[in-house]
Design an enzyme around this catalytic site. Structure first.
Site, short mmCIF file in Angstrom:
data_model
loop_
_atom_site.label_atom_id
_atom_site.label_comp_id
_atom_site.label_asym_id
_atom_site.label_seq_id
_atom_site.Cartn_x
_atom_site.Cartn_y
_atom_site.Cartn_z
N CYS A 114 44.17 -4.17 10.09
CA CYS A 114 43.55 -2.84 9.99
C CYS A 114 43.40 -2.14 11.35
O CYS A 114 43.17 -0.94 11.41
CB CYS A 114 42.19 -2.93 9.31
SG CYS A 114 42.28 -3.65 7.68
N HIS A 236 37.53 2.95 11.45
CA HIS A 236 38.29 2.35 10.34
C HIS A 236 37.44 2.48 9.08
O HIS A 236 36.24 2.18 9.09
CB HIS A 236 38.58 0.88 10.67
CG HIS A 236 39.14 0.12 9.52
ND1 HIS A 236 40.15 0.61 8.72
CD2 HIS A 236 38.83 -1.11 9.03
CE1 HIS A 236 40.42 -0.29 7.79
NE2 HIS A 236 39.64 -1.33 7.95
N ASN A 266 39.67 1.32 1.54
CA ASN A 266 40.19 0.81 2.81
C ASN A 266 41.72 0.77 2.72
O ASN A 266 42.27 -0.02 1.95
CB ASN A 266 39.59 -0.59 3.03
CG ASN A 266 40.08 -1.26 4.30
OD1 ASN A 266 41.05 -0.83 4.91
ND2 ASN A 266 39.41 -2.33 4.67
O1 UT7 Z 1 39.41 -4.10 6.98
C1 UT7 Z 1 38.48 -5.16 6.87
C2 UT7 Z 1 38.32 -5.48 5.41
N1 UT7 Z 1 37.13 -6.15 5.00
C3 UT7 Z 1 35.89 -5.62 4.96
O2 UT7 Z 1 35.60 -4.55 5.43
C4 UT7 Z 1 34.86 -6.44 4.25
C5 UT7 Z 1 33.49 -6.34 4.83
N2 UT7 Z 1 32.51 -6.84 3.86
C6 UT7 Z 1 32.04 -6.08 2.86
O3 UT7 Z 1 32.42 -4.93 2.74
C7 UT7 Z 1 31.02 -6.68 1.93
O4 UT7 Z 1 30.70 -7.98 2.36
C8 UT7 Z 1 31.50 -6.72 0.45
C9 UT7 Z 1 31.56 -5.30 -0.09
C10 UT7 Z 1 32.87 -7.39 0.34
C11 UT7 Z 1 30.51 -7.53 -0.39
O5 UT7 Z 1 29.21 -6.96 -0.27
P1 UT7 Z 1 27.96 -7.90 0.02
O6 UT7 Z 1 26.77 -7.05 0.03
O7 UT7 Z 1 28.28 -8.67 1.27
O8 UT7 Z 1 27.92 -8.82 -1.24
P2 UT7 Z 1 28.01 -10.41 -1.36
O9 UT7 Z 1 29.39 -10.87 -1.02
O10 UT7 Z 1 26.87 -11.02 -0.63
O11 UT7 Z 1 27.80 -10.62 -2.90
C12 UT7 Z 1 26.58 -10.27 -3.56
C13 UT7 Z 1 26.75 -10.47 -5.05
C14 UT7 Z 1 27.36 -11.83 -5.42
O12 UT7 Z 1 26.71 -12.27 -6.59
P3 UT7 Z 1 25.56 -13.39 -6.53
O13 UT7 Z 1 26.21 -14.58 -5.91
O14 UT7 Z 1 24.49 -12.79 -5.69
O15 UT7 Z 1 25.20 -13.56 -7.97
C15 UT7 Z 1 28.80 -11.50 -5.73
O16 UT7 Z 1 29.39 -12.40 -6.64
O17 UT7 Z 1 27.66 -9.49 -5.59
C16 UT7 Z 1 28.66 -10.13 -6.37
N3 UT7 Z 1 29.89 -9.35 -6.30
C17 UT7 Z 1 30.15 -8.34 -7.16
N4 UT7 Z 1 29.47 -7.83 -8.19
C18 UT7 Z 1 30.00 -6.78 -8.84
C19 UT7 Z 1 30.91 -9.46 -5.43
N5 UT7 Z 1 31.85 -8.52 -5.70
C20 UT7 Z 1 31.41 -7.82 -6.77
C21 UT7 Z 1 31.92 -6.73 -7.51
N6 UT7 Z 1 31.18 -6.25 -8.53
N7 UT7 Z 1 33.11 -6.13 -7.20
#
Ligand code: UT7
Length: 307
Positions: A114, A236, A266
């Site tokens: 990215c 980004h 993204n």
């Molecule tokens: O160019 C670089 C590319 N990468 C990035 O920019 C990624 C950077 N990271 C992020 O943007 C965030 O970490 C995410 C958007 C990927 C995830 O957000 P988060 O607030 O860090 O959530 P998390 O991974 O801590 O997950 C929280 C909960 C989990 O459930 P439990 O374990 O608390 O029950 C996940 O399973 O959200 C759940 N979850 C979802 N729920 C609904 C994860 N993805 C989804 C989804 N829909 N799409």
């Protein structure tokens, strides 16, 4: 040492097919509410007929039109991508052919995930300093939805397709053209795109917030300028919450960071040039900007330009 450049034109292309968060609800167990509140993304674009080089070509055509130059003046094309449809010819080379460039042309692709566009811009800016090259076309183009794992709700909701392009030549303004591009290979496991995307979202998030601010500070230090000397930052476009956290930490208004991720998600290496192109369309007067990016590798970088 800085690499003064003049930006002559910027263009972008996104596919017309829109995939909304509600469309994503039909593919994986997710919700518009979750995606919007965790990322800020409302919809993204998805290719139908377009290959990466088709989008790169269409974005380039617009950039060249805005630059009001003869296409034959371009003698350097660099495309940042991780989703070329062929290993060779490169996307940059295919674009050169589609544009009908007949003269000497150095053309190649680079992979810095990215952060690719900022890496490519530094390479091009460096190569044009000696006047060996007259005008460079720098592109970021991705068909990233083709390589997503639609069973992984953590990642498939984040990305979209598109391309952006910029025409540059050597500039005279010594206040411009500062670059800081770097990487942390010891962190390369947090975002791994092989056959499938593997990502530790939390780690990427936390590292990104930290490294965006550090990268901005690096170019400010080099240029001896302050954040107040700039009109905006073009980051980004990964996650609105990452950008808000950086703005808060740097004690500036969130709107100082331009965003359009709500519409496109993204788009990897295409995200900064697409954002720049839309920024320029709504801010036609000259603006002094900081570009800042991060991505797999773990790569990161920042640049000071005027558009
Ligand atoms: O160019 C670089 C590319 N990468 C990035 O920019 C990624 C950077 N990271 C992020 O943007 C965030 O970490 C995410 C958007 C990927 C995830 O957000 P988060 O607030 O860090 O959530 P998390 O991974 O801590 O997950 C929280 C909960 C989990 O459930 P439990 O374990 O608390 O029950 C996940 O399973 O959200 C759940 N979850 C979802 N729920 C609904 C994860 N993805 C989804 C989804 N829909 N799409």
């Amino acid at each position: 040492m800085n690499l003064p450049i003049k930006v002559l034109g910027i263009g972008h292309y996104v596919p017309s097919k829109i995939v909304t968060n509600h469309d994503m609800e039909k593919i994986v167990e997710t919700s518009d509410e979750w995606i919007t509140s965790r990322t800020g993304i409302k919809e993204r674009r998805k290719v139908t007929f377009e290959k990466t080089h088709d989008m790169a070509f269409l974005a380039s055509k617009e950039a060249i039109k805005k630059a009001k130059i003869n296409v034959q003046e371009i003698d350097l094309i660099i495309c940042a991508t991780i989703t070329e449809n062929k290993k060779t010819p490169s996307v940059a080379n295919l674009v050169g052919g589609m544009l009908g460039i007949e003269n000497n042309l150095m053309s190649f692709d680079i992979n810095a995930a990215c952060t690719g566009f900022i890496y490519a811009l530094e390479i091009a800016s460096s190569l044009i300093q000696e006047k060996k090259f007259r005008k460079a076309l720098v592109i970021g183009a991705e068909t990233i939805t083709n390589i997503l794992n639609y069973e992984d709700r953590n990642t498939c909701i984040l990305f979209g397709d598109g391309a952006g392009a910029m025409v540059i030549e050597k500039g005279a303004n010594k206040n411009l053209g500062y670059f800081y591009n770097s990487s942390r290979p010891d962190m390369n496991q947090v975002l791994d795109i092989g056959d499938k995307i593997k990502m530790d979202g939390r780690k990427v998030f936390l590292f990104a917030v930290d490294i965006i601010e550090k990268s901005i500070n690096q170019v400010l230090k080099q240029s001896k300028m302050k954040l107040e000397d700039f009109d905006n930052v073009i980051p980004h476009q990964a996650n609105e919450r990452i950008i808000s956290a950086v703005a808060k930490s740097m004690q500036v208004d969130k709107d100082f960071f331009f965003t359009n991720l709500q519409k496109y998600g993204n788009t990897s290496a295409a995200s900064i040039p697409i954002a720049l192109s839309e920024y320029k369309a709504s801010n036609p007067k000259s603006s002094r900007l900081i570009l800042v990016g991060f991505g797999g590798g773990f790569t990161f970088g920042a640049a000071i330009i005027e558009v």
